[in-house]
Design an enzyme around this catalytic site. Structure first.
Site, PDB file in Angstrom:
ATOM      1  N   ARG A 132       6.840  19.808  -3.306  1.00  0.00           N
ATOM      2  CA  ARG A 132       5.662  20.589  -3.043  1.00  0.00           C
ATOM      3  C   ARG A 132       4.637  20.967  -4.265  1.00  0.00           C
ATOM      4  O   ARG A 132       4.028  22.078  -4.154  1.00  0.00           O
ATOM      5  CB  ARG A 132       5.977  22.022  -2.223  1.00  0.00           C
ATOM      6  CG  ARG A 132       6.580  21.736  -0.897  1.00  0.00           C
ATOM      7  CD  ARG A 132       5.483  21.099   0.088  1.00  0.00           C
ATOM      8  NE  ARG A 132       5.760  21.064   1.699  1.00  0.00           N
ATOM      9  CZ  ARG A 132       6.531  20.092   2.089  1.00  0.00           C
ATOM     10  NH1 ARG A 132       6.876  18.886   1.329  1.00  0.00           N
ATOM     11  NH2 ARG A 132       7.011  20.287   3.317  1.00  0.00           N
TER      12      ARG A 132
ATOM     13  N   GLU B 160       4.503   0.586   5.924  1.00  0.00           N
ATOM     14  CA  GLU B 160       5.856   1.497   5.384  1.00  0.00           C
ATOM     15  C   GLU B 160       7.115   0.573   5.382  1.00  0.00           C
ATOM     16  O   GLU B 160       7.418  -0.400   5.962  1.00  0.00           O
ATOM     17  CB  GLU B 160       6.288   1.850   6.867  1.00  0.00           C
ATOM     18  CG  GLU B 160       7.269   2.988   6.801  1.00  0.00           C
ATOM     19  CD  GLU B 160       7.499   3.704   8.019  1.00  0.00           C
ATOM     20  OE1 GLU B 160       8.335   3.547   8.892  1.00  0.00           O
ATOM     21  OE2 GLU B 160       6.756   4.877   8.338  1.00  0.00           O
TER      22      GLU B 160
ATOM     23  N   ARG C  89      -5.049  11.527   4.340  1.00  0.00           N
ATOM     24  CA  ARG C  89      -5.717  10.468   3.840  1.00  0.00           C
ATOM     25  C   ARG C  89      -6.939  10.042   4.577  1.00  0.00           C
ATOM     26  O   ARG C  89      -7.085  10.240   5.707  1.00  0.00           O
ATOM     27  CB  ARG C  89      -4.655   9.208   4.193  1.00  0.00           C
ATOM     28  CG  ARG C  89      -3.264   9.543   3.239  1.00  0.00           C
ATOM     29  CD  ARG C  89      -2.432   8.435   3.161  1.00  0.00           C
ATOM     30  NE  ARG C  89      -2.038   7.687   4.385  1.00  0.00           N
ATOM     31  CZ  ARG C  89      -0.723   8.095   4.779  1.00  0.00           C
ATOM     32  NH1 ARG C  89       0.060   9.029   4.217  1.00  0.00           N
ATOM     33  NH2 ARG C  89      -0.491   7.559   5.884  1.00  0.00           N
TER      34      ARG C  89
ATOM     35  N   ASP D 149       4.256   5.787  -2.418  1.00  0.00           N
ATOM     36  CA  ASP D 149       4.609   7.300  -2.184  1.00  0.00           C
ATOM     37  C   ASP D 149       5.910   7.377  -1.388  1.00  0.00           C
ATOM     38  O   ASP D 149       5.992   7.146  -0.093  1.00  0.00           O
ATOM     39  CB  ASP D 149       3.672   7.999  -1.424  1.00  0.00           C
ATOM     40  CG  ASP D 149       3.777   9.550  -1.665  1.00  0.00           C
ATOM     41  OD1 ASP D 149       5.126   9.953  -2.179  1.00  0.00           O
ATOM     42  OD2 ASP D 149       3.191  10.292  -1.409  1.00  0.00           O
TER      43      ASP D 149
ATOM     44  N   GLY E  16       2.340  19.487  -5.448  1.00  0.00           N
ATOM     45  CA  GLY E  16       0.783  18.591  -5.231  1.00  0.00           C
ATOM     46  C   GLY E  16       0.798  17.326  -5.834  1.00  0.00           C
ATOM     47  O   GLY E  16      -0.409  16.620  -6.116  1.00  0.00           O
ATOM     48  N   LYS E  17       1.618  16.496  -6.046  1.00  0.00           N
ATOM     49  CA  LYS E  17       1.896  15.389  -6.857  1.00  0.00           C
ATOM     50  C   LYS E  17       1.179  14.099  -5.729  1.00  0.00           C
ATOM     51  O   LYS E  17       0.469  13.426  -6.210  1.00  0.00           O
ATOM     52  CB  LYS E  17       3.331  14.823  -7.200  1.00  0.00           C
ATOM     53  CG  LYS E  17       4.440  14.794  -6.109  1.00  0.00           C
ATOM     54  CD  LYS E  17       5.661  14.665  -6.508  1.00  0.00           C
ATOM     55  CE  LYS E  17       6.721  14.310  -5.588  1.00  0.00           C
ATOM     56  NZ  LYS E  17       6.761  15.535  -4.827  1.00  0.00           N
TER      57      LYS E  17
ATOM     58  N   GLY F 106       7.699  18.230  -8.998  1.00  0.00           N
ATOM     59  CA  GLY F 106       8.593  18.427  -7.959  1.00  0.00           C
ATOM     60  C   GLY F 106       8.388  18.842  -6.721  1.00  0.00           C
ATOM     61  O   GLY F 106       7.099  18.296  -6.196  1.00  0.00           O
TER      62      GLY F 106
ATOM     63  N   HIS G  46       0.728  14.197   5.507  1.00  0.00           N
ATOM     64  CA  HIS G  46       0.290  13.174   4.796  1.00  0.00           C
ATOM     65  C   HIS G  46      -0.778  12.119   5.246  1.00  0.00           C
ATOM     66  O   HIS G  46      -1.914  11.933   4.770  1.00  0.00           O
ATOM     67  CB  HIS G  46       1.412  12.304   4.361  1.00  0.00           C
ATOM     68  CG  HIS G  46       2.155  12.791   3.058  1.00  0.00           C
ATOM     69  ND1 HIS G  46       2.148  12.428   1.767  1.00  0.00           N
ATOM     70  CD2 HIS G  46       3.057  14.063   3.091  1.00  0.00           C
ATOM     71  CE1 HIS G  46       2.956  13.227   1.191  1.00  0.00           C
ATOM     72  NE2 HIS G  46       3.284  14.094   1.682  1.00  0.00           N
ATOM     73  N   ARG G  47      -0.605  11.805   6.604  1.00  0.00           N
ATOM     74  CA  ARG G  47      -1.463  11.051   7.319  1.00  0.00           C
ATOM     75  C   ARG G  47      -2.820  11.584   7.626  1.00  0.00           C
ATOM     76  O   ARG G  47      -3.852  10.853   7.430  1.00  0.00           O
ATOM     77  CB  ARG G  47      -0.800  10.341   8.478  1.00  0.00           C
ATOM     78  CG  ARG G  47      -1.558   9.247   9.287  1.00  0.00           C
ATOM     79  CD  ARG G  47      -0.936   8.936  10.918  1.00  0.00           C
ATOM     80  NE  ARG G  47       0.523   9.250  10.728  1.00  0.00           N
ATOM     81  CZ  ARG G  47       1.029   9.835  11.575  1.00  0.00           C
ATOM     82  NH1 ARG G  47       0.568  10.901  12.280  1.00  0.00           N
ATOM     83  NH2 ARG G  47       2.607   9.645  11.611  1.00  0.00           N
TER      84      ARG G  47
END
Length: 455
Positions: A243, A294, A286, A356, A245-246, A241, A282-283
Site C-alpha cells: 500500500r 494475466e 487503469r 505488476d 503507492g507503487k 512496500g 486496480h482495474r
C-alpha cells in the site's frame, strides 16, 4: 510563430484563493500560476487571465495589437472584465475555421467536455494545438492524425507545439500520440496546472515521465523550436512496500502513452474476496484503452519486439498466445480482445508493458519448482529457480519494449519465522537487485512519494 503564456494555471489559479492545502502553500515564485491564457504573435489571444494587461507587461508584451480574443471553456468564476481596447471575446464553432488578416488560421477542435480546442497555424506553416482545462479531443483516435468525428485534430501530421492539461488528463496526450498528432519532436507543454499535483520538483518529475514540461507564467515559446525533454527510460523498476503507492506510480508513468499492455501476474483466487477487491480497484484505476494479459510467462512478452524473436519457432508456436496454462487468461471482467498476447499482431508486439508485479511472479515460479520444500529445494529447486530468474533478467536486458515493472521491497521488515518465508524474502531481494541492474531508472515509493534511486 511566438506564443506568450500570460498564465499557465487552472481557471482559479495556483495557489487557489483561500485554499490551505500544502500544494497551494508551496506554490510560490515561478510555481505560482495565473489562469492560463495565450498571446499568439501579439495579435491573437486565447482565454483571459485576471489582469491580462499587467500579465502581458510582466512578460514584456503589449495587448495593443490584439485583433481577436477567443474563449476555450465556460467561465464559472467571477465576471471577467475585458480591458479597454480589446475586442469582445468570442468562440469558433467546432470544425469551423477562422482566417485572420495577419495570416493566422484558427480551427476549432471538438473536445469531450464543454468547451473548444483550437488548432492555430502560422503564416509559415507552424502548427499548435491548445486544449481547454480537463479536456481531450473528442472521438476515438483512428491512427492517421485525425480523431473520429467532426472537428477532430487535423491530419497534416504532428503538431509542433501542444498545450494541454497533462497532469489531469494524461489520457488526452495518449490519444494524441495514438493518432499521430504528437510525436517525439512535438513540444508538449502542461497548462491549466492545479493544486492536485505538488508544485516544484514533483510536478516537473511527473511531467518529464510523460514526455512533457512546464514553464513559468510569462514565458514566450517559439513554435517549432526544439526543446529537450529528458529521455524516457526504456526500463523502469518501481519498488515499494504494501500500500505504498507503487502501482499508482507505475501506472502514472505510462498513462500518457497509447496501447499499453498491463501484465497481471497475480492470477485468480477463488473465494478470496479481499483479493477480488484489490483486482477490481486496480482495474478501475487503469485507463480503459489499456489491454490486460494475466500471465506469469514474461520472457516471450519481453522478447516479442526484438528483431528475429520468432527465429527458430514454428508458425504454430509464433501464433500461439504466450501465457502459460497455469496462469493465463483475462482478469475478471476483461474480454479476450483485451488479453491478446504477443501473437496478436504488430501493436501487441511493440506496445509498452506494465508488469505488476515481480513478487507474485516469483511466488508462481517458486510454486512450480517446489522451492517451498527444503528437500526439493536442495535437490534441484534452487538451480531451477536460478535458471528462471536468469532467463527473465536476460530478457529484460535484451528487450526493445518500454517496460515498467512493479515489485515489493520486503527486506527491511521483521525476519520471517519460517525457512520458506526467509527463502522468499532472500530470493525476491536477489531478483529485485538483478532486474534493477538492467533498468535505466529505479524508484522507491514510500508513503506515496517516489524517491529516485537511479535515472
Amino acid at each position: 510563430m511566438d506564443v506568450t503564456l500570460l498564465g499557465t494555471g487552472a481557471p482559479q489559479g495556483l495557489p487557489r484563493p483561500g485554499c490551505p492545502c500544502a500544494a497551494c502553500a508551496t506554490a510560490v515564485g515561478d510555481e505560482a500560476r495565473a489562469a492560463t491564457a495565450l498571446l499568439v504573435d501579439g495579435a491573437l489571444m486565447i482565454d483571459l487571465t485576471p489582469g491580462p494587461a499587467f500579465a502581458a507587461a510582466r512578460a514584456g508584451q503589449s495587448l495593443t495589437g490584439v485583433r481577436q480574443v477567443l474563449l476555450s471553456h465556460p467561465h464559472d468564476g467571477p465576471v471577467m472584465e475585458v480591458p479597454a481596447g480589446l475586442p469582445q471575446p468570442g468562440r469558433v464553432a467546432d470544425g469551423r475555421e477562422l482566417a485572420l488578416l495577419d495570416g493566422h488560421r484558427v480551427r476549432a477542435v471538438a473536445v469531450d467536455i464543454p468547451g473548444t480546442g483550437y488548432e492555430i497555424s502560422g503564416a509559415t506553416g507552424e502548427r499548435l494545438l491548445y486544449l481547454p482545462p480537463g479536456a481531450a479531443p473528442a472521438g476515438p483516435a483512428n491512427g492517421n492524425g485525425r480523431t473520429a468525428g467532426g472537428g477532430g485534430t487535423g491530419g497534416a501530421g504532428p503538431y509542433d507545439l501542444v498545450l494541454l492539461d497533462v497532469a489531469a488528463r494524461p489520457d488526452a496526450l495518449a490519444k494524441l500520440r495514438a493518432s499521430g498528432a504528437v510525436d517525439a519532436a512535438t513540444d508538449v507543454v502542461a497548462v491549466h496546472i492545479d493544486h492536485d499535483v505538488p508544485p516544484g520538483p514533483e510536478l516537473h518529475r511527473r511531467l518529464a515521465a510523460a514526455g512533457a514540461r512546464a514553464v513559468p507564467d510569462g514565458s514566450t515559446l517559439v513554435v517549432g523550436e526544439f526543446h529537450a525533454v529528458p529521455d524516457l527510460p526504456r526500463r523502469t523498476l518501481v519498488l515499494g512496500g504494501a500500500r505504498s503507492g507503487k502501482s499508482v506510480e507505475a501506472e502514472r508513468r505510462l498513462a500518457a502513452f497509447p496501447d499499453v499492455m498491463y501484465v497481471a501476474t497475480g492470477g485468480t483466487r477463488d473465494g478470496d474476496q479481499d483479493w477480488a477487491q484489490r483486482v477490481s480497484l486496480h482495474r478501475e484505476r487503469r485507463p480503459g484503452s489499456w489491454r490486460t494479459v494475466e500471465t506469469c510467462d514474461l520472457v516471450p512478452l519481453l522478447e516479442a519486439a526484438r528483431p528475429g524473436a520468432d527465429a527458430g519457432r514454428t508458425d504454430a508456436e509464433a501464433a500461439r498466445p504466450t501465457a502459460d496454462a497455469g496462469a493465463s487468461g483475462t482478469e475478471p471482467g476483461r474480454t479476450g480482445t483485451e488479453a491478446e498476447g504477443p501473437g496478436a499482431g504488430p501493436a501487441g508486439e511493440t506496445s509498452p508493458l506494465l508488469i505488476d508485479c515481480l513478487a507474485l511472479w516469483l511466488t508462481h515460479v517458486m510454486d512450480e519448482v517446489g522451492a517451498w520444500d527444503d528437500a526439493t529445494w536442495e535437490a534441484g529447486g534452487r538451480r531451477a529457480l536460478r535458471e528462471r530468474t536468469d532467463a527473465l533478467v536476460a530478457a529484460v536486458r535484451q528487450t526493445h519494449r518500454t517496460v515498467v515493472a512493479v515489485s515489493n521491497e520486503v527486506g527491511s521488515g521483521v525476519v520471517p519465522a519460517t525457512p520458506a518465508g526467509r527463502r522468499f524474502r532472500d530470493e525476491l531481494g536477489r531478483l529485485n537487485a538483478a532486474f534493477g541492474a538492467e533498468c535505466e531508472q529505479l524508484l522507491l515509493v514510500v508513503a506515496g512519494q517516489a524517491l529516485v534511486l537511479r535515472g
